[in-house]
Scaffold this motif. Structure first.
Motif, mmCIF file in Angstrom:
data_model
loop_
_atom_site.group_PDB
_atom_site.id
_atom_site.type_symbol
_atom_site.label_atom_id
_atom_site.label_comp_id
_atom_site.label_asym_id
_atom_site.label_seq_id
_atom_site.Cartn_x
_atom_site.Cartn_y
_atom_site.Cartn_z
ATOM 1 N N LYS A 141 49.109 -26.092 -3.588
ATOM 2 C CA LYS A 141 48.702 -27.464 -3.254
ATOM 3 C C LYS A 141 48.713 -27.681 -1.740
ATOM 4 C CE LYS A 141 48.345 -29.352 -7.437
ATOM 5 N NZ LYS A 141 47.062 -29.918 -7.933
ATOM 6 N N LEU A 142 49.658 -27.061 -1.065
ATOM 7 C CA LEU A 142 49.791 -27.238 0.381
ATOM 8 C C LEU A 142 48.539 -26.741 1.111
ATOM 9 C CD1 LEU A 142 51.852 -28.161 2.572
ATOM 10 C CD2 LEU A 142 52.482 -25.745 2.808
ATOM 11 N N VAL A 143 48.032 -25.592 0.697
ATOM 12 C CA VAL A 143 46.849 -25.032 1.359
ATOM 13 C C VAL A 143 45.647 -25.971 1.222
ATOM 14 C CG1 VAL A 143 45.220 -23.102 1.428
ATOM 15 C CG2 VAL A 143 47.653 -22.655 1.061
ATOM 16 N N ASP A 144 45.549 -26.678 0.091
ATOM 17 C CA ASP A 144 44.426 -27.600 -0.140
ATOM 18 C C ASP A 144 44.596 -28.947 0.568
ATOM 19 O OD1 ASP A 144 43.099 -25.795 -1.764
ATOM 20 O OD2 ASP A 144 44.067 -26.510 -3.595
ATOM 21 N N PHE A 145 45.824 -29.235 0.981
ATOM 22 C CA PHE A 145 46.135 -30.553 1.538
ATOM 23 C C PHE A 145 45.754 -30.643 3.011
ATOM 24 C CE2 PHE A 145 49.680 -33.209 3.478
ATOM 25 C CZ PHE A 145 49.047 -34.416 3.224
ATOM 26 N N ASP A 146 45.093 -31.743 3.380
ATOM 27 C CA ASP A 146 44.728 -32.003 4.773
ATOM 28 C C ASP A 146 45.548 -33.182 5.301
ATOM 29 O OD1 ASP A 146 42.720 -30.005 4.961
ATOM 30 O OD2 ASP A 146 41.345 -31.297 3.872
ATOM 31 N N LEU A 153 55.830 -34.851 9.152
ATOM 32 C CA LEU A 153 55.012 -34.082 8.220
ATOM 33 C C LEU A 153 55.590 -34.050 6.816
ATOM 34 C CD1 LEU A 153 52.526 -32.395 7.802
ATOM 35 C CD2 LEU A 153 53.684 -30.452 8.849
ATOM 36 N N SER A 154 56.893 -33.848 6.691
ATOM 37 C CA SER A 154 57.504 -33.775 5.354
ATOM 38 C C SER A 154 57.348 -35.090 4.602
ATOM 39 C CB SER A 154 58.984 -33.399 5.453
ATOM 40 O OG SER A 154 59.708 -34.377 6.175
ATOM 41 N N ASP A 155 57.461 -36.226 5.313
ATOM 42 C CA ASP A 155 57.294 -37.528 4.663
ATOM 43 C C ASP A 155 55.874 -37.680 4.125
ATOM 44 O OD1 ASP A 155 59.882 -38.230 5.231
ATOM 45 O OD2 ASP A 155 59.392 -39.441 6.992
ATOM 46 N N GLU A 156 54.903 -37.224 4.907
ATOM 47 C CA GLU A 156 53.511 -37.320 4.485
ATOM 48 C C GLU A 156 53.243 -36.465 3.247
ATOM 49 O OE1 GLU A 156 48.970 -36.879 6.279
ATOM 50 O OE2 GLU A 156 50.690 -36.402 7.560
ATOM 51 N N ILE A 157 53.846 -35.284 3.210
ATOM 52 C CA ILE A 157 53.657 -34.381 2.062
ATOM 53 C C ILE A 157 54.317 -34.954 0.815
ATOM 54 C CG2 ILE A 157 54.245 -32.108 1.135
ATOM 55 C CD1 ILE A 157 53.994 -31.039 4.036
ATOM 56 N N ILE A 158 55.557 -35.393 0.953
ATOM 57 C CA ILE A 158 56.298 -35.938 -0.191
ATOM 58 C C ILE A 158 55.610 -37.170 -0.766
ATOM 59 C CG2 ILE A 158 58.487 -37.058 -0.848
ATOM 60 C CD1 ILE A 158 59.859 -35.210 1.218
ATOM 61 N N ASP A 159 54.890 -37.907 0.072
ATOM 62 C CA ASP A 159 54.222 -39.143 -0.341
ATOM 63 C C ASP A 159 52.933 -38.901 -1.130
ATOM 64 O OD1 ASP A 159 54.284 -42.003 -0.297
ATOM 65 O OD2 ASP A 159 52.602 -41.959 1.118
ATOM 66 N N MET A 176 61.079 -25.237 3.021
ATOM 67 C CA MET A 176 59.758 -25.224 3.651
ATOM 68 C C MET A 176 59.469 -26.549 4.356
ATOM 69 S SD MET A 176 57.224 -23.294 0.991
ATOM 70 C CE MET A 176 57.351 -21.549 0.640
ATOM 71 N N LEU A 177 59.866 -27.645 3.752
ATOM 72 C CA LEU A 177 59.634 -28.961 4.354
ATOM 73 C C LEU A 177 60.410 -29.108 5.666
ATOM 74 C CD1 LEU A 177 59.696 -31.224 1.168
ATOM 75 C CD2 LEU A 177 57.691 -30.607 2.543
#
Length: 263
Positions: A141-146, A153-159, A176-177
């Motif tokens: 999922k991370l590779v697909d995420f822009d 960054l971690s807050d944006e991913i977790i959201d 990783m986060l």
């Protein structure tokens, strides 16, 4: 078998001889038997800081060559998106998991920060974990995420709606986060980061070990895995490295005493 210098991107184009034909590494898979990604732990702050500082120096001042990475090469069957079995040539790291994972995260950040075309960084899809399905899914999922990269960054991913909160219980994802946040802080102002990585500012020697059989015993012997390093073990490794810069023979003698008489 001989070793050769590679960057993280180049390892996916590594060719090796299999029964008289050349084949290319299709995937790098961290196996179930390996321990979790450790560089994001609170207990490894000094190790993480020094490693990221060395990587930063490599892309801003002087290129770096990391230690050897060992890997077992074998053919494995996977079910593709068309629900058909397909044969892949898989590299399973015996030693180097932590370094490879950090390089994966750094390349991901560089690609997203500089809005690199997908075809250039799609090789990141070929790096994954088998330790838990959650870590495997996160990498995918991370590779697909822009990301917007406008905040932490971690807050944006977790959201994101694709990130279940239960994933935070996976120590590899949590680690990783932490490292992604550190990478964002340290490499935020580095220009042309992606091209510097692709041009080999960070590389390592890769030693392929074919058909050795990935047993528990082999991992314990080659990778000293099974439990995280203690603060003392980290100190001892760093001490040996610093002593070796001045006198390699003295470094060997001191560490031998640590492992025997002084212990």
């Amino acid at each position: 078998m001989s070793s050769k210098l590679y960057s993280f991107a180049e390892i996916f184009s590594y060719k090796y001889d299999s029964d008289g034909k050349e084949v290319v590494v299709d995937k790098i898979i961290i196996p179930i038997i390996q321990r979790d990604y450790a560089q994001g732990r609170d207990s490894t702050i000094k190790v993480r800081e020094r490693f990221l500082a060395a990587l930063h120096n490599a892309v801003t001042k002087e290129p770096i060559t990391l230690d050897f990475i060992y890997g077992d090469l074998e053919e494995k069957e996977f079910v593709n998106k068309y629900n058909k079995k397909e044969l892949f040539h898989v590299l399973t790291p015996l030693d180097g998991q932590q370094r490879l994972t950090t390089l994966f995260l750094l390349h991901w950040y560089a690609a997203k920060k500089e809005k690199i075309e997908y075809d250039e960084y799609k090789f990141l899809k070929s790096f994954t974990y088998e330790t838990r399905y959650t870590a495997r899914d996160f990498c995918d999922k991370l590779v697909d995420f822009d990301p917007k990269l406008s905040g932490k960054l971690s807050d944006e991913i977790i959201d994101q709606n694709w990130f279940p909160l239960g994933w935070m219980r996976d120590p590899t994802i949590a680690g990783m986060l932490v490292v992604l946040d550190e990478i964002q802080k340290i490499f935020n102002n580095v220009d042309s980061l992606w091209s510097k990585l692709k041009e080999g500012a960070i590389n390592f020697y890769f030693l392929p070990i074919k058909n050795m059989g990935l047993t528990d015993e082999l991992y314990i012997k080659m990778n000293s895995r099974g439990k995280p390093l203690t603060a003392f073990e980290n100190f001892k490794a760093e001490l040996e490295q610093e002593l070796a810069k001045h006198d390699k023979e003295t470094a060997k003698k001191v560490i031998k005493k640590f492992d025997n008489e002084w212990t």
